[in-house]
Motif scaffolding. Structure first.
Motif, PDB file in Angstrom:
ATOM      1  N   ALA A   4       0.618  10.324   7.597  1.00 49.60           N
ATOM      2  CA  ALA A   4       0.985   8.914   7.625  1.00 49.60           C
ATOM      3  C   ALA A   4       2.296   8.708   8.365  1.00 49.60           C
ATOM      4  CB  ALA A   4       1.107   8.386   6.201  1.00 49.60           C
ATOM      5  N   GLU A   6       5.440   6.113   8.459  1.00 44.96           N
ATOM      6  CA  GLU A   6       6.081   5.020   7.744  1.00 44.96           C
ATOM      7  C   GLU A   6       6.739   4.054   8.723  1.00 44.96           C
ATOM      8  OE1 GLU A   6       5.709   4.628   4.590  1.00 44.96           O
ATOM      9  OE2 GLU A   6       4.866   6.563   4.045  1.00 44.96           O
ATOM     10  N   HIS A  95      -5.462  -2.649   4.746  1.00 43.92           N
ATOM     11  CA  HIS A  95      -5.086  -2.893   3.355  1.00 43.92           C
ATOM     12  C   HIS A  95      -3.788  -3.699   3.332  1.00 43.92           C
ATOM     13  CE1 HIS A  95      -8.169  -0.186   1.801  1.00 43.92           C
ATOM     14  NE2 HIS A  95      -7.845   0.632   2.784  1.00 43.92           N
ATOM     15  N   GLY A 199       3.254  -5.347   2.402  1.00 41.74           N
ATOM     16  CA  GLY A 199       2.702  -4.077   2.827  1.00 41.74           C
ATOM     17  C   GLY A 199       1.480  -4.211   3.722  1.00 41.74           C
ATOM     18  N   SER A 201      -1.317  -1.382   5.631  1.00 40.48           N
ATOM     19  CA  SER A 201      -1.712   0.022   5.774  1.00 40.48           C
ATOM     20  C   SER A 201      -3.071   0.084   6.451  1.00 40.48           C
ATOM     21  CB  SER A 201      -1.772   0.684   4.393  1.00 40.48           C
ATOM     22  OG  SER A 201      -2.241   2.006   4.496  1.00 40.48           O
ATOM     23  N   ARG A 210      -2.268   7.578   9.897  1.00 37.39           N
ATOM     24  CA  ARG A 210      -2.198   6.500   8.905  1.00 37.39           C
ATOM     25  C   ARG A 210      -0.896   5.748   9.077  1.00 37.39           C
ATOM     26  NH1 ARG A 210      -6.300   4.039   6.284  1.00 37.39           N
ATOM     27  NH2 ARG A 210      -5.354   2.513   4.903  1.00 37.39           N
ATOM     28  N   ARG A 212       1.715   2.962   7.663  1.00 35.08           N
ATOM     29  CA  ARG A 212       2.146   2.220   6.482  1.00 35.08           C
ATOM     30  C   ARG A 212       3.442   1.497   6.819  1.00 35.08           C
ATOM     31  NH1 ARG A 212       0.937   7.265   3.500  1.00 35.08           N
ATOM     32  NH2 ARG A 212      -1.112   7.049   2.527  1.00 35.08           N
ATOM     33  N   ARG A 214       6.249  -1.467   5.400  1.00 37.65           N
ATOM     34  CA  ARG A 214       6.730  -2.154   4.216  1.00 37.65           C
ATOM     35  C   ARG A 214       7.835  -3.140   4.577  1.00 37.65           C
ATOM     36  NH1 ARG A 214       2.660  -0.504   2.860  1.00 37.65           N
ATOM     37  NH2 ARG A 214       2.089   0.851   1.108  1.00 37.65           N
TER      38      ARG A 214
END
Length: 220
Positions: A4, A6, A95, A199, A201, A210, A212, A214
């Motif tokens: 992933a 970030e 998501h 969020g 994702s 992946r 992600r 935030r």
């Protein structure tokens, strides 16, 4: 699946904080009160996309947030990327996580809302449960309880207009500060709507990594 990735914050763009930079897209933080795209007339000409396109004309909105909702928005950096990223949303492979401060205390700690929604009025646009409405699903979990309010984590599984606001109002927990779905007695004339897209994702369609991203809550 690759590891992933970030949030990678960078310089602001047209006064907006960029939460993630990528060769094919970027994720920006939209403030409450700013339209995602322009509406009708001069009064609604200012928007996030018009601001960023004044600096980067090639950028395109992949999805939208309500004017009063703050938080993460995904922008494609070219037309080909827009088609690919739009397909992720169409296939429900993105998501999304929201936070909302609402009036009242849900009895359960978590649950779901499966009410179909339809537009009930145009000015202002208002949506509500209707047997001929579009299928909608919202998952929720109670994160905090205050004196007369609660903080909920929300995971919409569909992306209908006003879905979260209409669903929460329908089950008796309107979002604090909502000028459409919260009654005046609930304090709907506050400084902002307490709903934030915190969020995003999804699997990067260009690398398999992946992603992600935030965004912290903009209120205490």
């Amino acid at each position: 699946m690759a590891e992933a990735s970030e949030s990678i914050e960078g310089p602001s763009l047209a006064g907006l904080l960029v939460r993630f930079w990528h060769p094919h897209f970027l994720v920006v933080d939209k403030p409450s009160g700013l339209l995602s795209q322009p509406g009708l007339g001069d009064a609604q000409s200012d928007s996030l996309i018009t601001r960023v396109q004044a600096v980067r004309p090639e950028l395109r909105l992949v999805h939208r947030l309500d004017r009063d909702t703050s938080g993460l928005l995904l922008l494609a950096r070219d037309q080909a990327s827009l088609k690919v990223l739009g397909g992720l949303f169409a296939d429900r492979k993105v998501h999304k996580l929201y936070a909302a401060d609402v009036h009242g205390h849900p009895e359960a700690l978590s649950g779901s809302v499966r009410l179909p929604l339809a537009r009930l009025s145009a000015r202002p646009p208002r949506y509500g449960p209707h047997r001929e409405g579009r299928t909608c699903l919202t998952l929720w979990r109670c994160a905090q309880r205050g004196t007369n309010r609660s903080r909920l984590w929300l995971a919409p599984r569909t992306g209908r207009s006003h879905q979260l606001r209409a669903h929460l109002a329908a089950i008796g927990y309107p979002v604090i500060g909502d000028p459409i779905y919260a009654a005046p007695a609930h304090g709907s004339c506050l400084d902002r709507l307490y709903l934030h897209a915190l969020g995003l994702s999804f699997a990067d369609p260009f690398s398999g990594q992946r992603i992600r991203v935030r965004s912290p809550l903009p209120w205490p």
